[in-house]
Design an enzyme around this catalytic site. Structure first.
Site, PDB file in Angstrom:
ATOM      1  N   GLU A 169      52.548  28.976  39.880  1.00  0.00           N
ATOM      2  CA  GLU A 169      53.606  28.484  39.006  1.00  0.00           C
ATOM      3  C   GLU A 169      53.260  28.447  37.516  1.00  0.00           C
ATOM      4  OE1 GLU A 169      54.930  24.703  40.477  1.00  0.00           O
ATOM      5  OE2 GLU A 169      55.659  25.527  42.358  1.00  0.00           O
ATOM      6  N   GLU A 353      55.577  27.572  49.046  1.00  0.00           N
ATOM      7  CA  GLU A 353      55.758  26.116  49.047  1.00  0.00           C
ATOM      8  C   GLU A 353      57.215  25.801  49.310  1.00  0.00           C
ATOM      9  OE1 GLU A 353      54.452  23.883  45.581  1.00  0.00           O
ATOM     10  OE2 GLU A 353      52.589  25.033  45.490  1.00  0.00           O
TER      11      GLU A 353
END
Ligand code: FCB
Length: 444
Positions: A169, A353
């Site tokens: 991320e 995720e």
């Protein structure tokens, strides 16, 4: 009684990987055995972390890793996604911390012994403080330092790893960390975010070169977080605003990595906010990846504001939300996967995720996290639907194995499928873990 998981055929294939994820700073503790990182520093800033906590002990996974890996095995997961803490490997004087490497090697050996695939992330936000002191991700040199660190890790781990992720991320590192300052290192300024993002993406590309060089047979890629953006109304202004939000937060990261180009938004940025792109950078950043990791939690509605700006609206009062106040919207995952599939020439995808924070309570030795069970079930269903529409998804990882240090929220938000009592470090599988486990075992 919590309902059982329905066995989903699409996700039941032997070649579909079902895993569970964690990250180093959030669970390891034992911070005294490594160099300090930007999160250690940030945690000391008054008001930065809601409960004024830090990562010094976290889930004490550094000492309890054997029982944690045993638990992953008992629950029946195929794979474990975890991250390596850069300042546990590289010391401020440039030397390698052998004790740090040994810690991860022991984990890798244990996973191998148990037949669990290791998905290793090289950067889940713990920039060594000694590099932040030199400018951190605003300093281009940090990207080269990351590639050196990647070389050390890949050389030491050899073929014990099933897949590498360079960065987790970069949006969070760049935007949250260097633009709005709610994450470490807490820098604030519109002129910083996209510069930091460029150096992060460069770091990804340079690390890809290293990984291709050292372990060409191990799939390597990048993990990005995506929010699915929808216009608040069907007005042209809101539709335009939605595209702009998507360009800033999703495509700014996906497009360079997948196509070698920033979104057209680049041209309209004020000079002070533009990244410094050197010749050759975009080719490095867009090195072919074996997979793209997709992290998905929620969707957002976007509204146009005067002056061509946009606002991300908070969830409406009547929609289901998680303890983070994130809307529960499984269809957003399906829409996102189809959108990516339509807009990009994608490598295979992994959902790296997905999960939610719930206000869990232990009652008679059990945690009935009904909402989480539903959340996981419906999001997995959304993945299956996207696959039925032709999206190539190869695996799904639940966030997270354990309740852990949830960054600026400290220990207040529980994302685990396993409850952690932070006083005793006792682990207690919640109903979500038990239901998933039943399903995983049937599937085998
Ligand atoms: C993601 C992070 C992960 C965790 C979840 C809830 O953005 O990668 O560490 O905090 O959100």
């Amino acid at each position: 009684m919590t309902k059982s998981f329905t066995l989903n055929k699409v996700l039941s294939g032997a070649d579909f990987t079902m895993g569970v994820a964690t990250s180093s700073f959030q669970i390891e503790g034992a911070s005294e055995l490594r160099e300090p990182c930007i999160w250690d520093t940030f945690c000391q800033v008054p008001g930065a972390v809601k409960d004024s906590s830090d990562g010094r002990t976290a889930c004490d996974h550094y000492h309890l890793w054997q029982q944690d890996i045993a638990l992953i095995d008992e629950l029946g997961f195929d794979a474990y996604r975890f991250s390596v803490c850069w300042p546990r490997i590289i010391c401020a004087d440039g030397s390698v911390n052998q004790q740090g490497l040994s810690f991860y090697l022991a984990i890798l050996n244990e996973l191998q012994r148990r037949g669990i695939k290791a998905y290793v992330t090289l950067y889940h936000w713990e920039l060594p403080q000694f590099l932040e002191d030199e400018g951190g991700w605003l300093n281009r040199e940090t990207a080269y330092a990351f590639a050196d660190y990647a070389r050390v890790v890949a050389t030491a781990f050899g073929d014990k790893v099933s897949a590498y992720t360079t960065l987790n991320e970069p949006y969070c590192s760049a935007f949250l960390g260097y633009e709005i300052g709610v994450h470490a290192p807490g820098k604030v300024g519109k002129q910083y975010g996209k510069k930091a993002a460029h150096h992060l993406l460069l770091a990804h590309g340079l690390a890809m070169q290293v990984l291709t060089d050292i372990c060409p047979d191990i799939p390597s890629g990048l993990v990005l977080n995506f929010t699915t953006y929808y216009p608040a109304t069907q007005s042209d202004a809101d539709k335009q605003a939605t595209l702009l939000a998507k360009a800033h937060f999703n495509d700014w990261y996906a497009s360079p990595a997948l196509t070698g180009q920033y979104p057209p938004l680049l041209e309209s940025l004020p000079a002070a906010e533009r990244p410094v792109i050197e010749p050759g950078d975009m080719a490095i950043i867009s090195a072919p990846m074996a997979y793209l990791g997709v992290n998905y939690y929620t969707r957002a509605l976007v509204q146009a504001c005067p002056g061509g700006h946009f606002e991300i609206l908070p969830p409406a009062d009547n929609v289901p939300v998680t303890a983070m106040n994130w809307e529960i919207y499984p269809q957003g995952l399906r829409d996102l996967l189809l959108q990516l599939h339509n807009e990009y020439d994608l490598p295979p995808l992994f959902i790296t995720e997905n999960g939610m924070a719930e206000d869990d309570v232990v009652q008679n030795g059990q945690v009935h996290d009904k909402v989480r069970v539903n959340y996981l079930q419906h999001h997995m269903q959304a993945v299956a639907e996207a696959m039925e529409h032709g999206v190539d998804v190869r695996g799904y990882f639940v966030w997270s194995l354990l309740d852990n240090f949830e960054w600026a929220e400290g220990y207040l938000k529980r994302f685990g499928i396993v409850h952690v009592d932070f006083d005793t470090q006792q682990r207690l599988p919640k109903q979500s873990a038990l239901k998933l486990s039943e399903w995983l075992k049937q599937r085998r």
